[in-house]
Design an enzyme around this catalytic site. Structure first.
Site, mmCIF file in Angstrom:
data_model
loop_
_atom_site.group_PDB
_atom_site.id
_atom_site.type_symbol
_atom_site.label_atom_id
_atom_site.label_comp_id
_atom_site.label_asym_id
_atom_site.label_seq_id
_atom_site.Cartn_x
_atom_site.Cartn_y
_atom_site.Cartn_z
ATOM 1 N N LYS A 45 -80.250 -70.339 -8.518
ATOM 2 C CA LYS A 45 -81.679 -70.693 -8.591
ATOM 3 C C LYS A 45 -81.812 -72.171 -8.931
ATOM 4 O O LYS A 45 -81.006 -72.737 -9.665
ATOM 5 C CB LYS A 45 -82.356 -69.834 -9.659
ATOM 6 C CG LYS A 45 -83.790 -70.234 -9.898
ATOM 7 C CD LYS A 45 -84.728 -69.065 -10.081
ATOM 8 C CE LYS A 45 -86.184 -69.546 -10.091
ATOM 9 N NZ LYS A 45 -86.755 -69.680 -8.750
ATOM 10 N N ILE A 71 -93.446 -68.331 -8.662
ATOM 11 C CA ILE A 71 -92.750 -68.228 -9.951
ATOM 12 C C ILE A 71 -92.866 -69.527 -10.740
ATOM 13 O O ILE A 71 -92.826 -69.534 -11.969
ATOM 14 C CB ILE A 71 -91.283 -67.820 -9.689
ATOM 15 C CG1 ILE A 71 -91.272 -66.355 -9.239
ATOM 16 C CG2 ILE A 71 -90.404 -68.017 -10.921
ATOM 17 C CD1 ILE A 71 -89.940 -65.798 -8.857
ATOM 18 N N CYS A 129 -90.846 -78.643 -3.640
ATOM 19 C CA CYS A 129 -91.334 -78.632 -5.016
ATOM 20 C C CYS A 129 -92.445 -79.663 -5.107
ATOM 21 O O CYS A 129 -92.325 -80.743 -4.518
ATOM 22 C CB CYS A 129 -90.172 -79.012 -5.929
ATOM 23 S SG CYS A 129 -90.668 -79.327 -7.610
ATOM 24 N N ASN A 189 -87.450 -73.068 3.552
ATOM 25 C CA ASN A 189 -87.911 -72.379 2.347
ATOM 26 C C ASN A 189 -89.033 -71.387 2.720
ATOM 27 O O ASN A 189 -89.186 -71.052 3.891
ATOM 28 C CB ASN A 189 -88.394 -73.421 1.339
ATOM 29 C CG ASN A 189 -88.112 -73.024 -0.089
ATOM 30 O OD1 ASN A 189 -88.491 -71.936 -0.502
ATOM 31 N ND2 ASN A 189 -87.455 -73.890 -0.839
ATOM 32 N N THR A 190 -89.781 -70.950 1.736
ATOM 33 C CA THR A 190 -90.909 -70.049 2.001
ATOM 34 C C THR A 190 -92.026 -70.805 2.733
ATOM 35 O O THR A 190 -92.031 -72.032 2.769
ATOM 36 C CB THR A 190 -91.461 -69.504 0.670
ATOM 37 O OG1 THR A 190 -91.710 -70.620 -0.191
ATOM 38 C CG2 THR A 190 -90.472 -68.571 -0.004
ATOM 39 N N GLY A 214 -89.601 -63.256 3.806
ATOM 40 C CA GLY A 214 -89.287 -61.967 4.404
ATOM 41 C C GLY A 214 -89.563 -61.964 5.906
ATOM 42 O O GLY A 214 -89.885 -62.987 6.519
ATOM 43 N N GLY A 241 -84.683 -67.435 6.517
ATOM 44 C CA GLY A 241 -86.058 -66.942 6.564
ATOM 45 C C GLY A 241 -86.131 -65.608 7.274
ATOM 46 O O GLY A 241 -85.925 -65.507 8.477
ATOM 47 N N GLY A 242 -86.360 -64.530 6.516
ATOM 48 C CA GLY A 242 -86.650 -63.239 7.118
ATOM 49 C C GLY A 242 -85.475 -62.510 7.727
ATOM 50 O O GLY A 242 -85.675 -61.698 8.633
ATOM 51 N N GLY A 263 -82.254 -63.971 1.820
ATOM 52 C CA GLY A 263 -83.096 -64.215 0.668
ATOM 53 C C GLY A 263 -83.766 -62.951 0.174
ATOM 54 O O GLY A 263 -83.152 -62.122 -0.510
HETATM 55 C C1 LIG Z 1 -88.538 -64.762 -5.672
HETATM 56 C C2 LIG Z 1 -88.040 -65.950 -4.919
HETATM 57 C C3 LIG Z 1 -87.581 -67.060 -5.620
HETATM 58 C C4 LIG Z 1 -87.114 -68.187 -4.938
HETATM 59 N N1 LIG Z 1 -86.652 -69.263 -5.636
HETATM 60 C C5 LIG Z 1 -86.163 -70.345 -4.971
HETATM 61 C C6 LIG Z 1 -85.606 -71.445 -5.673
HETATM 62 O O1 LIG Z 1 -85.531 -71.475 -6.905
HETATM 63 N N2 LIG Z 1 -85.136 -72.497 -4.949
HETATM 64 C C7 LIG Z 1 -85.172 -72.521 -3.574
HETATM 65 O O2 LIG Z 1 -84.717 -73.495 -2.961
HETATM 66 N N3 LIG Z 1 -85.669 -71.460 -2.879
HETATM 67 C C8 LIG Z 1 -86.156 -70.399 -3.537
HETATM 68 N N4 LIG Z 1 -86.652 -69.324 -2.835
HETATM 69 C C9 LIG Z 1 -86.691 -69.380 -1.359
HETATM 70 C C10 LIG Z 1 -85.494 -68.629 -0.737
HETATM 71 O O3 LIG Z 1 -84.276 -69.233 -1.089
HETATM 72 C C11 LIG Z 1 -85.630 -68.611 0.809
HETATM 73 O O4 LIG Z 1 -85.520 -69.928 1.284
HETATM 74 C C12 LIG Z 1 -86.964 -68.018 1.281
HETATM 75 O O5 LIG Z 1 -87.322 -66.887 0.505
HETATM 76 C C13 LIG Z 1 -86.911 -67.629 2.781
HETATM 77 O O6 LIG Z 1 -85.903 -66.683 3.029
HETATM 78 P P1 LIG Z 1 -86.187 -65.080 3.068
HETATM 79 O O7 LIG Z 1 -87.338 -64.860 3.989
HETATM 80 O O8 LIG Z 1 -84.903 -64.505 3.551
HETATM 81 O O9 LIG Z 1 -86.517 -64.684 1.677
HETATM 82 C C14 LIG Z 1 -87.114 -68.195 -3.511
HETATM 83 C C15 LIG Z 1 -87.570 -67.072 -2.817
HETATM 84 C C16 LIG Z 1 -88.030 -65.950 -3.490
HETATM 85 C C17 LIG Z 1 -88.509 -64.757 -2.701
#
Ligand SMILES: Cc1cc2nc3c(=O)[nH]c(=O)nc-3n(C[C@H](O)[C@H](O)[C@H](O)COP(=O)(O)O)c2cc1C
Length: 303
Positions: A45, A71, A129, A189-190, A214, A241-242, A263
């Site tokens: 994290k 968060i 960020c 990222n998200t 997701g 991503g997803g 993720g």
């Molecule tokens: C609960 C949560 C916490 C996350 N915390 C971080 C983080 O601290 N640093 C970061 O670079 N990405 C963070 N992410 C983003 C994930 O690393 C990832 O890039 C994003 O969720 C897209 O992938 P996914 O669709 O497979 O989840 C976080 C995602 C989630 C769901």
């Protein structure tokens, strides 16, 4: 059986799967529940120069077919992180990468400099960020360049720049961070999103706007990978991503990714990596590929 080893710039990976930052805690927290031998690397994290308290609950919730989180990047700060997590990293059976975050460019460099002696393999720079003006660094090529060049000067370890699917055009930010010295790009990222519960009439999370992740974001991130791959044909890309199925990982590799992040899937299925990896292996064998790297960018254009 086809080879699943691959590389991401200077990093050699046992498999193309990467555990994404924030979804496996500090990595060491999940050592007993996730088989990290299935991953080429696991990303801890994000950690900042000082402790961040994070936002009040609810800060993570299901939303549509995905999930939203706000968060606030709660973390103990780099000094406590090095004391608490650092000594446990050597026991993790794959590469562990740290993730640096800060509200100012110098803060990213401070975290990277302090990580120099830690037993981590690489540093991912979390550009999604908010800076001191409240906008994510990742939306601005000039600010992103500034952050990555300072991190580059602060560490000898390989560095990756984690971009945002919200950046438009994302290829401009990608080119800027590569120019600043990023060894690879994490895309992405998200996606910024929001929801309101119509029964309680409250925002889904206390911060209202958060990061969506997701299944629903995958086509957006695939588009980002394609746009960046067109502009930067030789830059290593970790797509994220997803992904919750082997076909999703294969799709990203066909689009030009070198490795693929898992993720949100960890929240529903912490052991998903095994099926995804064996599904990739079966596909390679069936389609006549001898190594996963041969699949990279191997989509068939219409003309
Ligand atoms: C609960 C949560 C916490 C996350 N915390 C971080 C983080 O601290 N640093 C970061 O670079 N990405 C963070 N992410 C983003 C994930 O690393 C990832 O890039 C994003 O969720 C897209 O992938 P996914 O669709 O497979 O989840 C976080 C995602 C989630 C769901």
């Amino acid at each position: 059986m086809a080879s699943l080893t691959t590389s991401l710039g200077p990093l050699h990976l046992a498999t193309p799967l990467i555990a994404a930052s924030g979804t496996v805690g500090s990595v060491v927290e999940f050592a007993n529940s996730i088989d990290f031998t299935l991953y080429g690397a696991a990303v801890a994290k994000s950690v900042a120069p000082e402790a961040w308290p994070g936002r009040a609950a609810p800060r993570i919730a299901p939303l549509g077919d995905g999930m939203i989180n706000g968060i606030g990047i709660q973390n103990p700060g780099i000094d406590a992180w090095l004391d608490e997590v650092g000594p446990e990293i050597a026991a993790i059976p794959t590469q562990v990468w740290a993730s640096a975050v800060a509200h100012e460019p110098d803060g990213f460099a401070e975290v990277a400099a302090k990580l120099e002696q830690a037993p981590i393999t690489a540093v991912e720079v979390n550009l999604s960020c908010p800076n001191l003006d409240g906008a994510p660094f990742a939306l601005d090529p000039v600010l992103s360049h500034d952050v990555v060049s300072r991190v580059r000067a602060a560490t000898t370890k390989p560095i990756g720049a984690k971009l945002s699917p919200d950046a438009m055009p994302i290829a401009a930010v990608a080119a800027a961070v590569v120019d600043a010295g990023a060894d690879w790009l994490t895309i992405g990222n998200t996606v910024m999103a929001a929801g309101i519960d119509v029964r309680t009439r409250r925002p889904t999370i206390t911060g209202f706007i958060g990061g969506y992740s997701g299944t629903p974001i995958r086509p957006i991130t695939v588009r980002c990978v394609i746009e960046v791959r067109r502009e930067l044909p030789d830059t290593p890309i970790l797509a994220c991503g997803g992904v919750s199925h082997a076909d999703h990982a294969i799709e990203y590799i066909l689009a030009g990714a070198d490795a693929v992040g898992l993720g949100s899937v960890h929240f529903a299925k912490p052991r998903a990596a095994r099926g995804i990896l064996s599904g990739i292996a079966r596909y390679l064998d069936r389609e006549g590929f001898s190594a996963v790297g041969e699949l990279k960018g191997a989509y068939e254009p219409w003309n």
